[in-house]
Design a protein around this motif. Structure first.
Motif, mmCIF file in Angstrom:
data_model
loop_
_atom_site.group_PDB
_atom_site.id
_atom_site.type_symbol
_atom_site.label_atom_id
_atom_site.label_comp_id
_atom_site.label_asym_id
_atom_site.label_seq_id
_atom_site.Cartn_x
_atom_site.Cartn_y
_atom_site.Cartn_z
ATOM 1 N N THR A 54 0.826 -1.213 0.000
ATOM 2 C CA THR A 54 0.000 0.000 0.000
ATOM 3 C C THR A 54 0.856 1.256 0.000
ATOM 4 N N SER A 55 2.085 1.175 0.569
ATOM 5 C CA SER A 55 2.935 2.355 0.606
ATOM 6 C C SER A 55 3.461 2.719 -0.772
ATOM 7 N N LEU A 56 3.396 1.781 -1.723
ATOM 8 C CA LEU A 56 3.848 2.042 -3.079
ATOM 9 C C LEU A 56 2.756 2.667 -3.935
ATOM 10 N N THR A 57 1.533 2.688 -3.440
ATOM 11 C CA THR A 57 0.416 3.179 -4.229
ATOM 12 C C THR A 57 0.449 4.694 -4.350
ATOM 13 N N GLN A 58 0.283 5.172 -5.591
ATOM 14 C CA GLN A 58 0.231 6.601 -5.867
ATOM 15 C C GLN A 58 -1.223 7.027 -6.073
ATOM 16 N N PRO A 59 -1.540 8.283 -5.794
ATOM 17 C CA PRO A 59 -2.914 8.755 -6.053
ATOM 18 C C PRO A 59 -3.205 8.751 -7.548
ATOM 19 N N THR A 60 -4.414 8.376 -7.904
ATOM 20 C CA THR A 60 -4.825 8.455 -9.302
ATOM 21 C C THR A 60 -5.318 9.865 -9.601
ATOM 22 N N MET A 61 -5.481 10.148 -10.877
ATOM 23 C CA MET A 61 -5.899 11.493 -11.256
ATOM 24 C C MET A 61 -7.272 11.835 -10.681
ATOM 25 N N ILE A 62 -8.189 10.876 -10.713
ATOM 26 C CA ILE A 62 -9.538 11.164 -10.219
ATOM 27 C C ILE A 62 -9.545 11.363 -8.718
ATOM 28 N N SER A 63 -8.622 10.697 -7.998
ATOM 29 C CA SER A 63 -8.579 10.867 -6.540
ATOM 30 C C SER A 63 -8.080 12.252 -6.153
ATOM 31 N N ILE A 64 -7.345 12.903 -7.075
ATOM 32 C CA ILE A 64 -6.918 14.282 -6.848
ATOM 33 C C ILE A 64 -8.042 15.251 -7.206
ATOM 34 N N LEU A 65 -8.679 14.993 -8.347
ATOM 35 C CA LEU A 65 -9.743 15.891 -8.818
ATOM 36 C C LEU A 65 -10.994 15.802 -7.947
ATOM 37 N N TRP A 66 -11.294 14.588 -7.475
ATOM 38 C CA TRP A 66 -12.483 14.398 -6.621
ATOM 39 C C TRP A 66 -12.130 13.411 -5.515
ATOM 40 N N PRO A 67 -11.564 13.898 -4.429
ATOM 41 C CA PRO A 67 -11.162 13.002 -3.332
ATOM 42 C C PRO A 67 -12.349 12.227 -2.778
ATOM 43 N N ALA A 68 -12.106 10.997 -2.393
ATOM 44 C CA ALA A 68 -13.175 10.139 -1.882
ATOM 45 C C ALA A 68 -13.772 10.690 -0.600
ATOM 46 N N SER A 69 -13.004 11.432 0.161
ATOM 47 C CA SER A 69 -13.485 11.957 1.433
ATOM 48 C C SER A 69 -14.458 13.119 1.269
ATOM 49 N N SER A 70 -14.576 13.639 0.013
ATOM 50 C CA SER A 70 -15.424 14.811 -0.190
ATOM 51 C C SER A 70 -16.891 14.458 -0.376
ATOM 52 N N ALA A 71 -17.224 13.195 -0.431
ATOM 53 C CA ALA A 71 -18.618 12.774 -0.605
ATOM 54 C C ALA A 71 -18.757 11.347 -0.103
ATOM 55 N N GLN A 72 -20.004 10.871 -0.041
ATOM 56 C CA GLN A 72 -20.204 9.470 0.295
ATOM 57 C C GLN A 72 -19.459 8.625 -0.734
ATOM 58 N N PRO A 73 -18.530 7.759 -0.314
ATOM 59 C CA PRO A 73 -17.709 7.009 -1.290
ATOM 60 C C PRO A 73 -18.537 6.236 -2.300
ATOM 61 N N TRP A 74 -19.622 5.603 -1.865
ATOM 62 C CA TRP A 74 -20.410 4.800 -2.803
ATOM 63 C C TRP A 74 -21.088 5.688 -3.845
ATOM 64 N N LEU A 75 -21.581 6.873 -3.408
ATOM 65 C CA LEU A 75 -22.245 7.781 -4.342
ATOM 66 C C LEU A 75 -21.235 8.335 -5.342
ATOM 67 N N ARG A 76 -20.082 8.720 -4.849
ATOM 68 C CA ARG A 76 -19.006 9.208 -5.735
ATOM 69 C C ARG A 76 -18.651 8.148 -6.766
ATOM 70 N N ASN A 77 -18.465 6.918 -6.333
ATOM 71 C CA ASN A 77 -18.064 5.852 -7.247
ATOM 72 C C ASN A 77 -19.148 5.552 -8.280
ATOM 73 N N VAL A 78 -20.407 5.594 -7.863
ATOM 74 C CA VAL A 78 -21.512 5.358 -8.802
ATOM 75 C C VAL A 78 -21.537 6.450 -9.870
ATOM 76 N N ILE A 79 -21.405 7.703 -9.435
ATOM 77 C CA ILE A 79 -21.421 8.817 -10.381
ATOM 78 C C ILE A 79 -20.257 8.707 -11.359
ATOM 79 N N LEU A 80 -19.068 8.410 -10.832
ATOM 80 C CA LEU A 80 -17.890 8.291 -11.688
ATOM 81 C C LEU A 80 -18.010 7.115 -12.648
#
Length: 211
Positions: free
Chosen positions: A4-30
């Protein structure tokens, strides 16, 4: 060092962080937005030799890299389901189980695997430089072609020797290569280069806005 320490943020995680909305709703919309982007791109056809240049595989791999492995694969699985239930999301607005069971069905199944693979590579930073992005896109294309050609080989084998020979081949696999790979290699190379330019450039712009 953990994986997990090798994992880099993806572009969408920068543009729309998961913490900014309900994760399931964010993922459904995306996922819905990504599947619609692939559907729209599947209708793009630019005249080119020897076959038209299409936007479908480009969109598949870009969505995978931007979304990451799990959300990318889930988005393309949703795209398959949308087409299977009758929404006209496949190339030339095709839809239905007949497309998935037809000669191109293997490639569509490969979209899910390819999005997962390039998403995994993006999570390891393979979308930040030209050469790494190009290699990731090449790997994604290979993963699309493998199930596509295997399925198409089975399709030609079922048609019989006459159909195989009419494609200028001696074997079902040869016919699959001539019909389902060779004509598309130039277009795939162009799309690979475009992605290798666009994704690192997008990261550069994003990093400048964040700084």
């Amino acid at each position: 060092m953990s994986a997990t320490s090798l994992t880099q943020p993806t572009m969408i995680s920068i543009l729309w962080p998961a913490s900014s909305a309900q994760p399931w709703l964010r993922n459904v919309i995306l996922a819905i937005a990504g599947s619609l982007f692939v559907a729209a791109s599947a209708q793009i056809q630019v005249p080119m030799w020897p076959v038209p240049f299409t936007g479908q595989t480009f969109a598949v791999l870009v969505v995978g890299m931007a979304y990451g492995s799990r959300l990318g694969a889930a988005t393309l699985a949703l795209y398959m389901i949308e087409g299977a239930v009758g929404l006209p999301v496949f190339s030339k607005f095709a839809a239905g189980y007949g497309v998935l069971l037809g000669p191109t069905g293997g490639y569509i199944a490969g979209f899910v695997l390819a999005a997962g693979l390039v998403g995994y590579l993006a999570e390891r930073g393979w979308d930040r430089t030209f050469w790494q992005t190009a290699l990731a896109m090449l790997a994604g294309n290979v993963v699309i072609y493998l199930p596509g050609l295997l399925w198409l080989t089975n399709f030609f084998a079922g048609l019989g020797p006459e159909a195989i020979q009419s494609n200028g081949a001696q074997t079902a696999f040869g016919a699959a290569l001539l019909a389902g790979a060779t004509p598309f290699l130039l277009g795939d190379l162009i799309k690979l280069i475009l992605a290798a330019i666009c994704l690192p450039l997008a990261w550069h712009v994003l990093s400048k806005k964040r700084s």
